[in-house]
Design a protein around this motif. Structure first.
Motif, PDB file in Angstrom:
ATOM      1  N   LYS A 402      20.143 -22.562   6.720  1.00 32.28           N
ATOM      2  CA  LYS A 402      19.894 -22.326   5.413  1.00 32.28           C
ATOM      3  C   LYS A 402      18.293 -22.637   5.013  1.00 32.28           C
ATOM      4  O   LYS A 402      17.974 -24.040   5.458  1.00 32.28           O
ATOM      5  CB  LYS A 402      20.636 -22.917   4.625  1.00 32.28           C
ATOM      6  CG  LYS A 402      20.514 -22.888   3.095  1.00 32.28           C
ATOM      7  CD  LYS A 402      21.744 -23.652   2.448  1.00 32.28           C
ATOM      8  CE  LYS A 402      21.487 -23.741   0.901  1.00 32.28           C
ATOM      9  NZ  LYS A 402      22.682 -24.672   0.178  1.00 32.28           N
ATOM     10  N   THR A 403      17.818 -21.912   4.426  1.00 37.56           N
ATOM     11  CA  THR A 403      15.994 -22.076   4.215  1.00 37.56           C
ATOM     12  C   THR A 403      15.799 -21.707   2.978  1.00 37.56           C
ATOM     13  O   THR A 403      16.447 -20.712   2.072  1.00 37.56           O
ATOM     14  CB  THR A 403      15.203 -21.808   5.094  1.00 37.56           C
ATOM     15  OG1 THR A 403      15.216 -20.248   5.291  1.00 37.56           O
ATOM     16  CG2 THR A 403      15.290 -22.200   6.485  1.00 37.56           C
ATOM     17  N   ASP A 404      14.790 -22.020   2.075  1.00 43.44           N
ATOM     18  CA  ASP A 404      14.689 -21.549   0.757  1.00 43.44           C
ATOM     19  C   ASP A 404      13.749 -20.130   0.858  1.00 43.44           C
ATOM     20  O   ASP A 404      13.659 -19.279  -0.190  1.00 43.44           O
ATOM     21  CB  ASP A 404      13.293 -22.694   0.028  1.00 43.44           C
ATOM     22  CG  ASP A 404      14.239 -24.044  -0.099  1.00 43.44           C
ATOM     23  OD1 ASP A 404      15.452 -23.669  -0.525  1.00 43.44           O
ATOM     24  OD2 ASP A 404      13.665 -24.954  -0.293  1.00 43.44           O
ATOM     25  N   LYS A 466      17.658 -13.428  -3.257  1.00 46.60           N
ATOM     26  CA  LYS A 466      17.937 -14.628  -4.128  1.00 46.60           C
ATOM     27  C   LYS A 466      18.208 -15.686  -3.306  1.00 46.60           C
ATOM     28  O   LYS A 466      19.130 -15.913  -2.372  1.00 46.60           O
ATOM     29  CB  LYS A 466      19.269 -14.434  -4.909  1.00 46.60           C
ATOM     30  CG  LYS A 466      19.844 -15.430  -5.791  1.00 46.60           C
ATOM     31  CD  LYS A 466      20.653 -15.389  -6.649  1.00 46.60           C
ATOM     32  CE  LYS A 466      21.195 -16.689  -7.143  1.00 46.60           C
ATOM     33  NZ  LYS A 466      22.715 -16.268  -8.088  1.00 46.60           N
ATOM     34  N   GLY A 467      17.289 -16.682  -3.197  1.00 49.65           N
ATOM     35  CA  GLY A 467      17.281 -17.768  -2.235  1.00 49.65           C
ATOM     36  C   GLY A 467      18.296 -18.628  -2.805  1.00 49.65           C
ATOM     37  O   GLY A 467      18.850 -18.715  -3.902  1.00 49.65           O
ATOM     38  N   PRO A 468      18.685 -19.506  -1.692  1.00 49.17           N
ATOM     39  CA  PRO A 468      18.391 -19.776  -0.596  1.00 49.17           C
ATOM     40  C   PRO A 468      18.711 -18.773   0.597  1.00 49.17           C
ATOM     41  O   PRO A 468      19.850 -17.816   0.155  1.00 49.17           O
ATOM     42  CB  PRO A 468      18.791 -21.089  -0.135  1.00 49.17           C
ATOM     43  CG  PRO A 468      20.190 -21.372  -0.824  1.00 49.17           C
ATOM     44  CD  PRO A 468      19.809 -20.765  -2.143  1.00 49.17           C
ATOM     45  N   PHE A 469      18.121 -18.838   1.634  1.00 53.63           N
ATOM     46  CA  PHE A 469      18.563 -17.508   2.513  1.00 53.63           C
ATOM     47  C   PHE A 469      19.410 -17.935   3.819  1.00 53.63           C
ATOM     48  O   PHE A 469      19.134 -19.334   3.952  1.00 53.63           O
ATOM     49  CB  PHE A 469      17.179 -16.829   3.010  1.00 53.63           C
ATOM     50  CG  PHE A 469      16.621 -16.169   1.902  1.00 53.63           C
ATOM     51  CD1 PHE A 469      16.867 -15.043   1.268  1.00 53.63           C
ATOM     52  CD2 PHE A 469      15.734 -17.005   1.096  1.00 53.63           C
ATOM     53  CE1 PHE A 469      16.183 -14.313   0.374  1.00 53.63           C
ATOM     54  CE2 PHE A 469      14.937 -16.261   0.128  1.00 53.63           C
ATOM     55  CZ  PHE A 469      15.000 -14.928  -0.485  1.00 53.63           C
ATOM     56  N   TYR A 470      19.864 -17.199   4.379  1.00 54.17           N
ATOM     57  CA  TYR A 470      20.894 -17.779   5.520  1.00 54.17           C
ATOM     58  C   TYR A 470      20.631 -17.013   6.800  1.00 54.17           C
ATOM     59  O   TYR A 470      20.654 -15.615   6.490  1.00 54.17           O
ATOM     60  CB  TYR A 470      22.420 -17.718   5.039  1.00 54.17           C
ATOM     61  CG  TYR A 470      22.618 -18.587   3.818  1.00 54.17           C
ATOM     62  CD1 TYR A 470      23.122 -20.095   4.004  1.00 54.17           C
ATOM     63  CD2 TYR A 470      22.471 -18.056   2.657  1.00 54.17           C
ATOM     64  CE1 TYR A 470      23.600 -20.580   2.992  1.00 54.17           C
ATOM     65  CE2 TYR A 470      22.678 -18.787   1.437  1.00 54.17           C
ATOM     66  CZ  TYR A 470      23.363 -20.152   1.520  1.00 54.17           C
ATOM     67  OH  TYR A 470      23.483 -20.956   0.207  1.00 54.17           O
ATOM     68  N   ALA A 471      21.098 -17.488   7.863  1.00 57.90           N
ATOM     69  CA  ALA A 471      21.028 -16.590   9.211  1.00 57.90           C
ATOM     70  C   ALA A 471      22.054 -17.169   9.938  1.00 57.90           C
ATOM     71  O   ALA A 471      22.220 -18.589  10.176  1.00 57.90           O
ATOM     72  CB  ALA A 471      19.790 -16.684   9.932  1.00 57.90           C
ATOM     73  N   VAL A 472      23.193 -16.579  10.649  1.00 63.72           N
ATOM     74  CA  VAL A 472      24.191 -17.067  11.517  1.00 63.72           C
ATOM     75  C   VAL A 472      24.185 -16.375  12.732  1.00 63.72           C
ATOM     76  O   VAL A 472      23.990 -15.025  12.769  1.00 63.72           O
ATOM     77  CB  VAL A 472      25.546 -16.791  10.613  1.00 63.72           C
ATOM     78  CG1 VAL A 472      26.825 -16.996  11.419  1.00 63.72           C
ATOM     79  CG2 VAL A 472      25.685 -17.029   9.234  1.00 63.72           C
ATOM     80  N   PRO A 473      24.006 -16.951  13.896  1.00 63.45           N
ATOM     81  CA  PRO A 473      23.988 -16.265  15.038  1.00 63.45           C
ATOM     82  C   PRO A 473      25.468 -15.609  15.412  1.00 63.45           C
ATOM     83  O   PRO A 473      26.397 -16.250  15.271  1.00 63.45           O
ATOM     84  CB  PRO A 473      23.705 -17.481  16.016  1.00 63.45           C
ATOM     85  CG  PRO A 473      24.188 -18.747  15.536  1.00 63.45           C
ATOM     86  CD  PRO A 473      24.112 -18.472  13.919  1.00 63.45           C
ATOM     87  N   LEU A 474      25.223 -14.296  15.850  1.00 66.56           N
ATOM     88  CA  LEU A 474      26.752 -13.839  16.399  1.00 66.56           C
ATOM     89  C   LEU A 474      26.982 -14.276  17.744  1.00 66.56           C
ATOM     90  O   LEU A 474      26.316 -14.729  18.479  1.00 66.56           O
ATOM     91  CB  LEU A 474      26.384 -12.099  16.063  1.00 66.56           C
ATOM     92  CG  LEU A 474      26.062 -11.694  15.067  1.00 66.56           C
ATOM     93  CD1 LEU A 474      25.808 -10.035  15.068  1.00 66.56           C
ATOM     94  CD2 LEU A 474      27.562 -11.466  14.008  1.00 66.56           C
TER      95      LEU A 474
END
Length: 558
Positions: A402-404, A466-474
């Protein structure tokens, strides 16, 4: 040989295939025992959506749905991509129709059509149907099971999996029907089990009425073979081994091999994978059948197997280990990208993404779409979220980076920064028109229905801004439907490495190779195949005993 007990039919495993064989055999007058390795009944069936895909049946016709057998055969032929055995493919629909009639009229399963749910590849593939080919169990009152209620599994992955129907989900999505939350609360209050758990409960209820002996916590370790004929099994009980004779035959219905890492690596070409099955799914059928000279048969390429995409949930422990969760892509405010930050498929249709993450590119010397990530913003978290989280809650601990800003997100995950920013900007532009010229997101009806948000003007679209932004490894996630299984003939009789049927040995469900369907997949096929070949195997045993033996199955489709 000295036996500790004797039955006509011994069934190993209590999913839909094993119970289908047991119910058929018992209804035809056989003495039957079911041996389940896990501490509850139901197998992987009880963890599933519980859908059956038999093609046209009397149930769909009685619901006023017109269909064509020729169309259904055309659809299966396309999905098979040359991997299916023609004779088994052709008998699938005729015998499935007969099988469904048997279980509704003679056994008493209350099945109904899932309305408004199209085939996966409708309308792109010839013969696909807009609705009518999926069946499911009606909600089952678990109080009917009495003291056996707690011996039938419900999903450890949440109420959603065991206390709502596919029909209710479709109504909530596209007909503005009762919300899923309200449906679940209603079924929980009445203790009505739905989906796979409801189907497993209904089967166990009918098994108890027919006097079938049901045993949990019982591992079958070995087949007993005398003069080339399978005559029984060895079951491991506390403190001793128990020899159980099978006068007519043994049915192997132990599921796949999800918890055997070496099998998953070899057959499914997955060095690493999560799974959402019980820890007893360890390929026991493969080990036991090897004694009879049987080799497991891959019936398609691993990329054609229904191996899903999902993500790890470090904070959730299920079956004694870190849980994995299924991800069905397509919700607004989400996309799926590779390490270059690029979208690479229709990320509102899971079969497209699940196939393309496995693509090997020799020129790029690797898999260009793996690793891959789900990328989303706070709007997705507020509106939908990732299970086991609910809308508005924080993303489950340990799941996401999670980042801005998007740039920080790319730097933190190793995704190409310029690629990700450009991809999100392009995606946000598509959201203004509801058209995806790159991968036609939202244009496959099945995917559109399953993950679209129909409160929105464009249900499959939503800006990532719309932050924050997220990335989830599959990660790749297996769910009990493997690439390889035991080869069977048209009667469910197991075939050895020499191409001959093994007398007294049958297999069904995910223990049996997909020789009838071959390459492609559509929800409900695995479940229906289990019921069908359990049923056919039991009938073959019964007819053989009565002196009215049916012709031997044709292992090579000749």
């Amino acid at each position: 040989m000295a036996w500790d007990n004797e039955y006509d039919v011994v069934v190993v495993g209590s999913g839909i295939g094993g119970m289908g064989a047991a119910l058929t055999a018992a209804k035809e007058g056989a003495k039957v025992i079911v041996l389940e390795k896990f501490n509850q009944l139901g197998g992987v069936t009880a963890l599933s959506s519980g859908q059956l895909w038999p093609g046209p049946t009397h149930i769909s016709e009685e619901a006023g749905i017109k269909d064509s057998l020729e169309d259904a055969k055309s659809y299966i032929e396309h999905l098979g991509q040359g991997h299916s055995t023609p004779e088994m493919r052709d008998q699938y629909f005729e015998r499935s129709r007969e099988c469904i009639r048997y279980f509704t009229d003679k056994i008493g399963l209350e099945l109904e059509v899932v309305r408004d749910l199209p085939d996966y590849y409708y309308p792109a593939v010839k013969g696909s149907a807009v609705e009518g080919r999926y069946l499911e169990i009606k909600p089952f009152p678990s109080e009917k099971l009495g003291e056996w209620k707690d011996k039938v599994m419900t999903s450890p992955f949440g109420f959603y999996y065991s206390y709502s129907t596919s029909g209710e989900f479709i109504k909530a999505q596209i007909r503005n029907g009762e919300s899923m939350g309200a449906c679940i609360q209603r079924h929980v209050a009445k203790d009505e089990r739905c989906a796979g758990s409801g189907l497993a409960s209904a089967q166990v209820y009918q098994a108890l009425k027919l006097g079938i002996d049901l045993h949990t916590d019982t591992e079958v370790t070995e087949l007993v073979i005398e003069d080339g004929v399978v005559t029984g099994v060895v079951a491991r009980l506390p403190g001793c081994d128990h020899r159980i004779r099978a006068r007519l035959g043994v049915v192997l219905a132990t599921g796949g091999y999800d918890w055997r890492k070496d099998f998953v690596k070899s057959f499914d070409a997955l060095p690493e994978a999560g799974n959402m099955t019980m820890p007893t799914i360890t390929g026991d059928h493969i080990v036991m059948a090897s004694k009879a000279g049987v080799l497991p048969m891959p019936s398609r390429t691993p990329t054609q197997s229904p191996i899903f995409i999902g993500y790890k949930v470090p904070s959730e422990i299920i079956y004694g280990r870190q849980a994995s969760r299924l991800h069905t892509p397509g919700y607004p405010h989400t996309i799926v990208v590779n390490k270059k930050g690029l979208r690479f498929g229709n990320d509102s249709f899971y079969p497209d993404i699940a196939t393309k993450v496995s693509r090997f590119d020799g020129q790029e010397q690797g898999t260009p779409n793996w690793p891959a990530w789900i990328v989303f913003d706070q709007d997705f978290v507020d509106d939908h979220n990732l299970l086991p989280g609910f809308p508005g809650q924080p993303v489950p601990e340990g799941v996401a980076t999670k980042t801005d800003t998007l740039r920080e997100l790319a730097e933190a995950t190793g995704i190409d920064t310029e690629g990700l920013e450009a991809t999100v900007n392009r995606w946000n532009g598509f959201c203004k028109t509801g058209k995806d010229p790159d991968f036609a997101r939202g244009e496959v009806p099945w995917g559109h229905i399953m993950t679209g948000d129909f409160k929105r003007k464009y249900p499959s679209f939503g800006e990532i801004e719309k932050g924050p932004f997220y990335a989830v490894p599959l990660e790749r996630v297996t769910m009990g439907v493997p690439t390889a299984g035991l080869p069977i003939d048209t009667n469910g009789n197991v075939i050895d490495a020499a191409g001959k049927t093994v007398p007294g040995l049958y297999a069904t469900g995910n223990s049996a190779a997909w020789r009838d369907w071959g390459g492609g997949y559509n929800s409900g096929i695995a479940m229906n195949r289990g019921l069908l070949y359990g049923h056919l195997g039991a009938l073959h045993m019964i007819k053989t005993r009565s002196g009215k033996a049916v012709p031997n199955g044709k292992p090579n489709g000749k």
